[in-house]
Design a protein around this motif. Structure first.
Motif, mmCIF file in Angstrom:
data_model
loop_
_atom_site.group_PDB
_atom_site.id
_atom_site.type_symbol
_atom_site.label_atom_id
_atom_site.label_comp_id
_atom_site.label_asym_id
_atom_site.label_seq_id
_atom_site.Cartn_x
_atom_site.Cartn_y
_atom_site.Cartn_z
ATOM 1 N N ASN A 219 -3.139 7.617 -8.403
ATOM 2 C CA ASN A 219 -3.044 8.482 -6.997
ATOM 3 C C ASN A 219 -3.955 7.488 -6.376
ATOM 4 O OD1 ASN A 219 -3.572 10.043 -4.899
ATOM 5 N ND2 ASN A 219 -4.197 11.687 -6.022
ATOM 6 N N THR A 220 -3.420 6.555 -5.488
ATOM 7 C CA THR A 220 -4.050 5.806 -4.650
ATOM 8 C C THR A 220 -4.035 6.451 -3.073
ATOM 9 O OG1 THR A 220 -1.874 4.673 -3.977
ATOM 10 C CG2 THR A 220 -3.480 3.705 -5.761
ATOM 11 N N GLY A 221 -3.633 7.717 -2.924
ATOM 12 C CA GLY A 221 -3.723 8.271 -1.648
ATOM 13 C C GLY A 221 -5.361 8.948 -1.558
ATOM 14 N N ALA A 222 -5.514 9.570 -0.288
ATOM 15 C CA ALA A 222 -6.748 10.290 0.084
ATOM 16 C C ALA A 222 -6.762 11.620 -0.461
ATOM 17 C CB ALA A 222 -7.108 10.161 1.468
ATOM 18 N N THR B 253 0.945 -1.170 -0.138
ATOM 19 C CA THR B 253 0.181 -0.039 -0.048
ATOM 20 C C THR B 253 0.963 1.061 0.039
ATOM 21 O OG1 THR B 253 0.053 0.016 2.277
ATOM 22 C CG2 THR B 253 -1.988 -1.306 1.195
ATOM 23 N N SER B 254 0.404 2.191 -0.650
ATOM 24 C CA SER B 254 1.126 3.492 -0.591
ATOM 25 C C SER B 254 0.131 4.778 -1.316
ATOM 26 C CB SER B 254 2.626 3.560 -1.750
ATOM 27 O OG SER B 254 2.957 4.728 -1.904
ATOM 28 N N THR B 255 0.603 6.027 -1.292
ATOM 29 C CA THR B 255 -0.190 6.818 -1.832
ATOM 30 C C THR B 255 -0.238 6.876 -3.305
ATOM 31 O OG1 THR B 255 1.729 8.331 -1.759
ATOM 32 C CG2 THR B 255 0.005 8.305 0.203
ATOM 33 N N CYS B 256 0.523 6.116 -4.118
ATOM 34 C CA CYS B 256 0.741 5.985 -5.509
ATOM 35 C C CYS B 256 0.820 4.471 -6.060
ATOM 36 C CB CYS B 256 1.858 6.915 -6.034
ATOM 37 S SG CYS B 256 3.403 6.547 -5.225
ATOM 38 N N PRO C 274 -7.922 11.705 -6.063
ATOM 39 C CA PRO C 274 -7.827 10.324 -5.373
ATOM 40 C C PRO C 274 -8.549 9.322 -6.450
ATOM 41 C CG PRO C 274 -8.225 12.209 -3.982
ATOM 42 C CD PRO C 274 -8.345 12.716 -5.158
ATOM 43 N N MET D 199 7.389 9.703 -2.975
ATOM 44 C CA MET D 199 6.824 8.584 -2.178
ATOM 45 C C MET D 199 7.147 7.363 -2.842
ATOM 46 S SD MET D 199 5.488 7.583 0.429
ATOM 47 C CE MET D 199 4.841 8.880 1.413
ATOM 48 N N CYS E 18 6.283 4.119 -4.818
ATOM 49 C CA CYS E 18 5.089 3.583 -5.009
ATOM 50 C C CYS E 18 4.801 2.076 -5.040
ATOM 51 C CB CYS E 18 4.636 3.989 -6.302
ATOM 52 S SG CYS E 18 4.620 5.941 -6.678
ATOM 53 N N TRP F 129 2.877 16.760 -10.032
ATOM 54 C CA TRP F 129 3.569 15.319 -9.649
ATOM 55 C C TRP F 129 4.908 15.332 -10.428
ATOM 56 C CZ3 TRP F 129 4.240 12.732 -14.096
ATOM 57 C CH2 TRP F 129 3.592 12.945 -15.096
#
Length: 693
Positions: free
Chosen positions: A611-614, A586-589, A661, A688, A690, A620
């Protein structure tokens, strides 16, 4: 590629001609076997600062097979079956001999000894070939005719060889460079099949293997693959399910025992060709990963043709041969076969002060150019790579374990092998054509006696010289091969080595290693990571499993296990395990990287960024590093692309600056490569790390 020779009118030994990247007074045997007192090892002026060389016996590679040092014979060579040929090859340490010869394999019919469309010399039939193999104390590897033959013809050959005549031929190839049948646009290999796809080849490999093993279940059967990073590797032709290797392994992987690669090092000059040896370990690692993924088990690897395109007869060829044989043996290749024994005069040039005849052979054919302006030395005069094979066979013997060695100077290549009798051999190659190198050696996990036997083959030498020297320092003449054979300062004893570790439960930060126990009681096991020429101990255990933590995501690791008894005595290193950690679950990307279209030295790449973050992204930057020095971004779209060294940075353009998101953006590029085309192991977005999908 394999030869498509045309015999010159005056003698039937052809010069080798090739498409694309490869167009290629008698010395008495007693002279080859007689030491010359190390005349070529006379000290010469060297640079002031010594080159630091480190040998680490705790960092083990693979053990050498008894078939590792091989050569190619060809049925157009009139002297193939002569006693003198066999004796010369035996003196060089050749242990595996290939027949019937490159592309001729796909037109050769063994029963009547014919090759329609090609020249077949007298006294080159299978019986003559096997007589030479036996006289030399070697083994045979035979290529069955795929191009114009049948599975039944191949099975009959196995019966003739192993049942009727007890030749005990263990290794059998199905065809030669069959990807060169025109399917990818370059037709040099004979193929009468209407369907020339990798799927059709693989289906026939299954038929051949089953028919041949029905006659002799003990044989090993190999299939032709493309060498990773070499044309046409990576290309998917119209109608195919994937590139050649993928299709062949999917269909035939369960029925074969080994795979076959060829490699000819090109380049604008010898230095470029010599540098290309570094691609091969990368290619082999990539290939083994693919085999494990598709077949579910490992397969043996044989490089049954190998050479370079410049300086083949002179010292560049010798340096290449020594480096490539040692590099491949260290990675577990069970057969490395030089192309070839004799081939014929080609383009005459000069390298490092000596005449090179453009001849792919180890031995002179004694021929001349068509206009008579240049002639080779007398028949059977050894060229420089012949002596390099002699250096290799003296450096590493069957059962020796190659160990990690390195040099602070890129012009000095180093290989080391640990011997069952307690000895250690170190082979040093000075690839600098102009400067001698003073070398200072240090050893980890091994204490040598002060003196060493010194073997050397220098630029222009006609034999290998033998003498004595120091275990801790040596001067390497320009363009030379030097081997130090060491004895331990004190008698060595210890428990047997553990078996090869296996890696499981691999995450981005940890992996579990498990290994077969070493024989003995009360043993502990040290787990060591190879970090260049330094071993980093991860820990120890009395059991046979160990979980390693605090690993770096997207990183490849090589590890060995060493057994230690209650007296502190240690074993040899186990064979290595190589594994790669993943990226965070899991990550924010998240990033998905794909090779969309490939043409052999370039490709179209596609990268999906999600974009897997909130929180939304307002601008970017995607960053990644290529795994090798030969990969490059040429151009790109949907973003701003820059590359500095091996690092790539990709930034948004105005219209894709904002990424909500759950949303994503696609960017693409054209990439180029000059070796195995590995995917980047990790990506970051805005710093970050990914998840790689």
């Amino acid at each position: 590629m394999s030869p498509t020779p045309e015999p010159p009118p005056a003698r039937p030994l052809p010069a080798r001609t090739r498409p694309a990247s490869r167009t290629r007074a008698l010395l008495a045997l007693t002279a080859l076997l007689t030491a010359s007192g190390l005349a070529s090892a006379t000290p010469v002026a060297a640079e002031d600062a010594p080159v630091r060389v480190t040998v680490n016996v705790r960092a083990g590679w693979e053990k050498a097979a008894d078939t590792a040092v091989g050569i190619n014979h060809a049925i157009w060579d009139t002297h193939l079956g002569s006693d003198q040929t066999a004796d010369l090859l035996k003196a060089a340490g050749a242990k595996l001999m290939r027949y019937p010869g490159g592309s001729y394999s796909d037109i050769y019919h063994w029963r009547d000894h014919t090759a329609p469309g090609g020249y077949v010399a007298p006294d080159t039939d299978f019986a003559h070939f096997m007589a030479g193999v036996r006289r030399a104390g070697a083994q045979a590897i035979v290529t069955a005719n795929y191009g114009t033959g049948t599975a039944q013809e191949a099975a009959d050959w196995v019966r003739h060889a192993n049942i009727e005549h007890d030749y005990a031929v263990k290794y059998w190839e199905i065809g030669n460079e069959n990807y060169g049948n025109g399917h990818y646009g370059s037709p040099w290999e004979a193929d009468d099949h209407a369907d020339k796809s990798p799927a059709e080849y693989a289906r026939h490999v299954v038929q051949y293997a089953r028919a041949m093993k029905a006659v002799d279940p003990t044989i090993k059967v190999g299939a032709v693959l493309t060498t990773p990073g070499e044309w046409p590797d990576g290309i998917t032709a119209d109608g195919d399910a994937g590139p050649w290797n993928q299709v062949v392994l999917d269909i035939a992987g369960d029925d074969i025992d080994f795979v076959i690669l060829h490699f000819y090092a090109g380049g604008a000059n010898p230095a470029e060709a010599l540098a290309r040896v570094e691609r091969l370990p990368v290619a082999l690692d990539l290939l083994h990963t693919q085999i494990q993924r598709q077949v579910g088990r490992d397969l043996g690897v044989a490089l049954t043709e190998i050479n370079m395109t410049q300086g083949m007869n002179t010292q560049p060829g010798a340096l290449f041969a020594a480096d490539v044989y040692a590099s491949l043996i260290a990675r577990g290749v069970f057969a490395v076969n030089w192309w070839n024994v004799r081939n014929g005069i080609g383009t005459v040039a000069e390298y490092a002060g000596h005449t090179d005849y453009g001849d792919w052979g180890l031995l002179s054919s004694g021929g001349c150019t068509a206009d008579g302006s240049a002639c080779e030395p007398a028949l059977n005069t050894p060229f420089a790579p012949y002596h390099a094979l002699g250096m290799v066979s003296r450096f590493v013997r069957a059962g020796d374990q190659l160990v990690r060695a390195g040099s602070a100077d890129p012009a000095v290549k180093v290989h080391a092998a640990r011997r069952a009798d307690g000895g250690l051999a170190v082979m040093l190659l000075n690839q600098d054509a102009a400067a001698a190198k003073q070398v200072s050696l240090s050893y980890a996990g091994y204490t040598p006696a002060a003196s060493a036997q010194v073997l050397r083959f220098g630029n222009g030498d006609t034999s290998i010289s033998t003498g004595t020297g120091s275990a801790s320092s040596v001067t390497l003449p320009p363009y030379s091969i030097t081997t130090l054979v060491l004895r331990p300062a004190a008698a060595l004893s210890g428990p047997p080595a553990p078996g090869r570790p296996a890696a499981s439960a691999i995450t981005d930060r940890s992996a579990t290693l498990t290994w077969p126990a070493a024989a003995g009681s009360g043993l502990k096991y040290e787990i060591h990571r190879q970090h260049g020429t330094v071993s980093e101990q991860w820990g120890e255990t009395a059991g046979t499993t160990f979980t390693v933590g605090n690993l770096a995501p997207g990183t490849t690791y090589t590890a060995n296990v060493i057994a230690r008894d209650g007296s502190g005595r240690v074993s040899w290193a186990s064979p290595p395990v190589i594994f790669s950690t993943g990226t965070p679950a899991t990550s924010t990307c998240a990033v998905a990287f794909a090779d969309v279209s490939d043409w052999g030295n370039g490709f179209v790449g596609s990268v999906d960024i999600t974009n897997t973050g909130a929180a939304p992204m307002d601008g970017w930057t995607l960053s990644f590093d290529w795994p090798t020095s030969w990969q490059q971004v040429s151009s790109g779209w949907n973003a701003n692309w820059t590359q500095t060294g091996g690092s790539v940075k990709v930034t948004n353009v105005d219209w894709n600056r904002a990424v909500a998101p759950g949303a994503g953006v696609n960017v693409g590029f054209v990439g180029s490569y000059q070796g195995p085309n590995l995917e980047p192991p990790r990506f970051t977005v805005n710093g970050m790390l990914c998840t790689t999908r």
